[in-house]
Design a protein around this motif. Structure first.
Motif, mmCIF file in Angstrom:
data_model
loop_
_atom_site.group_PDB
_atom_site.id
_atom_site.type_symbol
_atom_site.label_atom_id
_atom_site.label_comp_id
_atom_site.label_asym_id
_atom_site.label_seq_id
_atom_site.Cartn_x
_atom_site.Cartn_y
_atom_site.Cartn_z
ATOM 1 N N ALA A 1 0.834 -1.200 0.000
ATOM 2 C CA ALA A 1 0.000 0.000 0.000
ATOM 3 C C ALA A 1 0.869 1.250 0.000
ATOM 4 C CB ALA A 1 -0.923 0.014 1.215
ATOM 5 N N VAL A 2 0.536 2.209 -0.843
ATOM 6 C CA VAL A 2 1.232 3.499 -0.861
ATOM 7 C C VAL A 2 0.640 4.375 0.234
ATOM 8 C CG1 VAL A 2 1.736 5.561 -2.211
ATOM 9 C CG2 VAL A 2 1.698 3.323 -3.329
ATOM 10 N N HIS A 3 1.495 4.839 1.149
ATOM 11 C CA HIS A 3 1.017 5.628 2.289
ATOM 12 C C HIS A 3 1.073 7.128 2.030
ATOM 13 C CE1 HIS A 3 0.689 1.999 4.593
ATOM 14 N NE2 HIS A 3 1.987 1.742 4.504
ATOM 15 N N THR A 4 2.111 7.586 1.358
ATOM 16 C CA THR A 4 2.239 9.017 1.083
ATOM 17 C C THR A 4 2.803 9.225 -0.313
ATOM 18 O OG1 THR A 4 4.498 9.201 1.973
ATOM 19 C CG2 THR A 4 2.659 9.539 3.524
ATOM 20 N N ALA A 5 2.493 10.375 -0.872
ATOM 21 C CA ALA A 5 3.029 10.784 -2.176
ATOM 22 C C ALA A 5 3.533 12.211 -2.029
ATOM 23 C CB ALA A 5 1.955 10.695 -3.253
ATOM 24 N N THR A 6 4.800 12.422 -2.339
ATOM 25 C CA THR A 6 5.420 13.734 -2.171
ATOM 26 C C THR A 6 6.062 14.166 -3.476
ATOM 27 O OG1 THR A 6 5.929 13.140 0.123
ATOM 28 C CG2 THR A 6 7.032 15.085 -0.783
ATOM 29 N N ARG A 7 5.812 15.421 -3.856
ATOM 30 C CA ARG A 7 6.421 15.949 -5.083
ATOM 31 C C ARG A 7 7.927 16.042 -4.877
ATOM 32 N NH1 ARG A 7 6.379 16.527 -10.107
ATOM 33 N NH2 ARG A 7 5.672 18.391 -11.175
ATOM 34 N N GLU A 8 8.680 15.506 -5.834
ATOM 35 C CA GLU A 8 10.136 15.540 -5.741
ATOM 36 C C GLU A 8 10.715 15.807 -7.122
ATOM 37 O OE1 GLU A 8 13.274 12.147 -4.863
ATOM 38 O OE2 GLU A 8 12.396 12.921 -3.000
ATOM 39 N N ASN A 9 11.434 16.916 -7.244
ATOM 40 C CA ASN A 9 11.957 17.354 -8.538
ATOM 41 C C ASN A 9 10.794 17.445 -9.528
ATOM 42 O OD1 ASN A 9 14.590 17.425 -7.488
ATOM 43 N ND2 ASN A 9 14.863 15.241 -7.896
ATOM 44 N N GLN A 10 10.865 16.737 -10.642
ATOM 45 C CA GLN A 10 9.784 16.773 -11.623
ATOM 46 C C GLN A 10 8.806 15.614 -11.457
ATOM 47 O OE1 GLN A 10 9.295 19.275 -13.964
ATOM 48 N NE2 GLN A 10 10.859 20.242 -12.699
ATOM 49 N N GLY A 11 9.057 14.751 -10.464
ATOM 50 C CA GLY A 11 8.212 13.571 -10.306
ATOM 51 C C GLY A 11 7.636 13.441 -8.915
ATOM 52 N N TRP A 12 7.479 12.180 -8.467
ATOM 53 C CA TRP A 12 6.850 11.895 -7.178
ATOM 54 C C TRP A 12 7.642 10.823 -6.429
ATOM 55 C CZ3 TRP A 12 2.686 14.485 -5.277
ATOM 56 C CH2 TRP A 12 2.000 15.305 -6.179
ATOM 57 N N ARG A 13 7.722 11.005 -5.099
ATOM 58 C CA ARG A 13 8.276 9.959 -4.238
ATOM 59 C C ARG A 13 7.113 9.334 -3.478
ATOM 60 N NH1 ARG A 13 12.942 8.097 -2.428
ATOM 61 N NH2 ARG A 13 14.088 9.754 -3.497
ATOM 62 N N LEU A 14 6.949 8.044 -3.655
ATOM 63 C CA LEU A 14 5.876 7.299 -3.019
ATOM 64 C C LEU A 14 6.461 6.449 -1.899
ATOM 65 C CD1 LEU A 14 4.132 6.064 -6.298
ATOM 66 C CD2 LEU A 14 3.696 8.183 -5.034
ATOM 67 N N LYS A 15 5.922 6.597 -0.699
ATOM 68 C CA LYS A 15 6.422 5.848 0.451
ATOM 69 C C LYS A 15 5.458 4.723 0.790
ATOM 70 C CE LYS A 15 9.285 9.392 2.636
ATOM 71 N NZ LYS A 15 10.531 8.605 2.360
ATOM 72 N N LEU A 16 6.014 3.544 0.980
ATOM 73 C CA LEU A 16 5.260 2.383 1.403
ATOM 74 C C LEU A 16 5.730 1.982 2.791
ATOM 75 C CD1 LEU A 16 5.819 2.251 -1.907
ATOM 76 C CD2 LEU A 16 4.288 0.300 -1.656
ATOM 77 N N ALA A 17 5.312 0.836 3.280
ATOM 78 C CA ALA A 17 5.622 0.462 4.656
ATOM 79 C C ALA A 17 7.117 0.371 4.910
ATOM 80 C CB ALA A 17 4.945 -0.874 4.999
ATOM 81 N N ASP A 18 7.864 -0.309 4.023
ATOM 82 C CA ASP A 18 9.283 -0.502 4.285
ATOM 83 C C ASP A 18 10.157 -0.209 3.065
ATOM 84 O OD1 ASP A 18 8.406 -2.601 2.801
ATOM 85 O OD2 ASP A 18 8.978 -4.175 4.220
ATOM 86 N N TRP A 19 9.616 0.528 2.094
ATOM 87 C CA TRP A 19 10.426 0.943 0.951
ATOM 88 C C TRP A 19 9.756 2.129 0.299
ATOM 89 C CZ3 TRP A 19 8.647 0.065 -4.284
ATOM 90 C CH2 TRP A 19 7.448 -0.663 -4.364
ATOM 91 N N ASP A 20 10.476 2.792 -0.579
ATOM 92 C CA ASP A 20 9.868 3.885 -1.333
ATOM 93 C C ASP A 20 10.355 3.827 -2.768
ATOM 94 O OD1 ASP A 20 12.286 5.543 -1.671
ATOM 95 O OD2 ASP A 20 12.119 5.889 0.482
ATOM 96 N N ILE A 21 9.639 4.545 -3.620
ATOM 97 C CA ILE A 21 9.952 4.538 -5.047
ATOM 98 C C ILE A 21 9.703 5.926 -5.611
ATOM 99 C CG2 ILE A 21 7.624 3.734 -5.637
ATOM 100 C CD1 ILE A 21 8.947 2.167 -7.982
#
Length: 387
Positions: free
Chosen positions: A128-148
């Protein structure tokens, strides 16, 4: 915390998310596409009828051979006991497109995700994706134990709008409805879907693969509390003229669930390097029969939109996608109202509400959406042995 990078991330592994991921692989084969799905498609879902017109979309996505091999039950007849008149029957033999299909939704969703994986999409189930944060020109998506980190995101999480605040979007609820469904096995298929209006709302029943059948009552959440109890649900079913006849004496209940089914939209439909698709974009009343066809189409269009965004046409992509979404909703509203208006038999709260002038839509927070969709009112899912 492990961190990854991708060109496109699709949040949600339902029909819209899988369609978006598949189209991205076909349209931009050199890009890395990751699909993230919170569930595992192993829980019961209300059965749906997939119209025959969807065959063209499945062919476009390259999944028609897999779908044909799955041998879903054909929908040859729709029986509608709606207005003050004898029930009407619409046979697929008179349709230019032919018969549709009664879907086992969990099985169909798994089929779509497996097709995406086979096409080169990296699939992550149970995440499950918990948060989405704008980063540079894209998005950082945080999950329980990893992010993308993604250059662009397709947001297709169904009737789950927890990320709305992160994307700067607002949810507007246009109407409340809940489906109180039970699943049965040991039911001989008759290739029919039956829809029947009743004082409390409306019922539908459809075949599922494996001699199974789904039966559901659709009503407003504040009117349906009693339907959570098996004895009340079965008494209401027994009062139907046509739906109750579809369950033979030996039918065995194997699962039950209650799901939100009202109308809701997201605004905007697309933002900076993100696009909403499927129910996340526009959750429709099941009576409209939009369902999976809408999900597949919007997933395909969302894939084209995010591709355009990465190719320097972001403003045009957002404007075009918003125009298509707006037109779809404008067509939906009067058609749905006309369909409900045709049932004039009862002066009960459910039908009085649908004959009255529509209330002003309410823009709400994701937490409020959770409440009005029923999750805080005890909407639940129960699995039974044998499912």
């Amino acid at each position: 915390m492990p961190s990854e990078q991708a060109d496109f991330v699709v949040i949600g592994g339902g029909p819209a998310g899988a369609a978006a991921a598949l189209m991205l692989r076909r349209h931009a084969p050199g890009r890395r596409v990751v699909l993230i799905e919170a569930g595992r498609h192993d829980r019961p879902k209300p059965g749906e009828v997939l119209p025959a017109v969807a065959q063209g979309l499945l062919r476009q996505l390259g999944v028609w051979p897999h779908f044909a091999e799955a041998a879903f039950v054909e929908n040859r007849t729709l029986v509608s006991a709606w207005a003050d008149e004898p029930p009407g029957e619409r046979h697929s033999m008179f349709s230019a497109h032919g018969a549709g299909w009664h879907l086992d939704r969990a099985r169909f969703d798994r089929l779509m995700v497996l097709a995406a994986e086979a096409a080169g999409v990296e699939v992550r189930l149970g995440s499950a994706v918990h948060t989405a944060t704008r980063e540079n020109q894209g998005w950082r998506l945080k999950l329980a134990d990893w992010d993308i980190t993604a250059q662009a995101v397709v947001w297709a999480s169904g009737r789950s709008w927890g990320l709305a605040r992160h994307f700067g979007a607002k949810v507007t609820v246009h109407g409340h409805l809940a489906a109180y469904a039970r699943f049965f096995d040991g039911t001989p298929g008759d290739y029919r879907m039956v829809v029947e209006a009743r004082p409390e709302g409306w019922w539908y029943s459809a075949d599922l693969p494996g001699r199974r059948r789904v039966v559901a009552c659709l009503t407003d959440p504040d009117l349906g509390n009693g339907l959570r109890q098996a004895d009340h649900w079965y008494r209401s079913l027994a009062a139907t003229q046509f739906v109750a006849r579809l369950l033979p004496a030996g039918a065995r209940e194997i699962a039950s669930l209650v799901k939100p089914a009202g109308t809701a939209t997201i605004d905007p439909a697309a933002g900076e390097r993100w696009v909403a698709a499927g129910d996340c974009l526009f959750a429709a009343d099941p009576l409209s029969s939009r369902g999976i066809v809408h999900a597949l189409r919007s997933g395909i269009l969302a894939a084209y939109a995010v591709s355009d965004m990465l190719e320097g046409r972001e403003d045009l992509a957002r404007a075009r996608y918003a125009m298509i979404a707006t037109q779809g909703f404008q067509d939906y509203v009067p058609a749905l109202a006309a369909h409900y208006a045709a049932a004039v038999r009862w002066e009960t709260p459910f039908w009085q509400r649908r004959r009255a002038p529509p209330e002003k839509p309410a823009t709400v927070s994701p937490a409020q959406v959770t409440h009005v969709s029923g999750k805080q009112e005890g909407i639940h899912e129960t699995r039974h042995p044998g499912l």
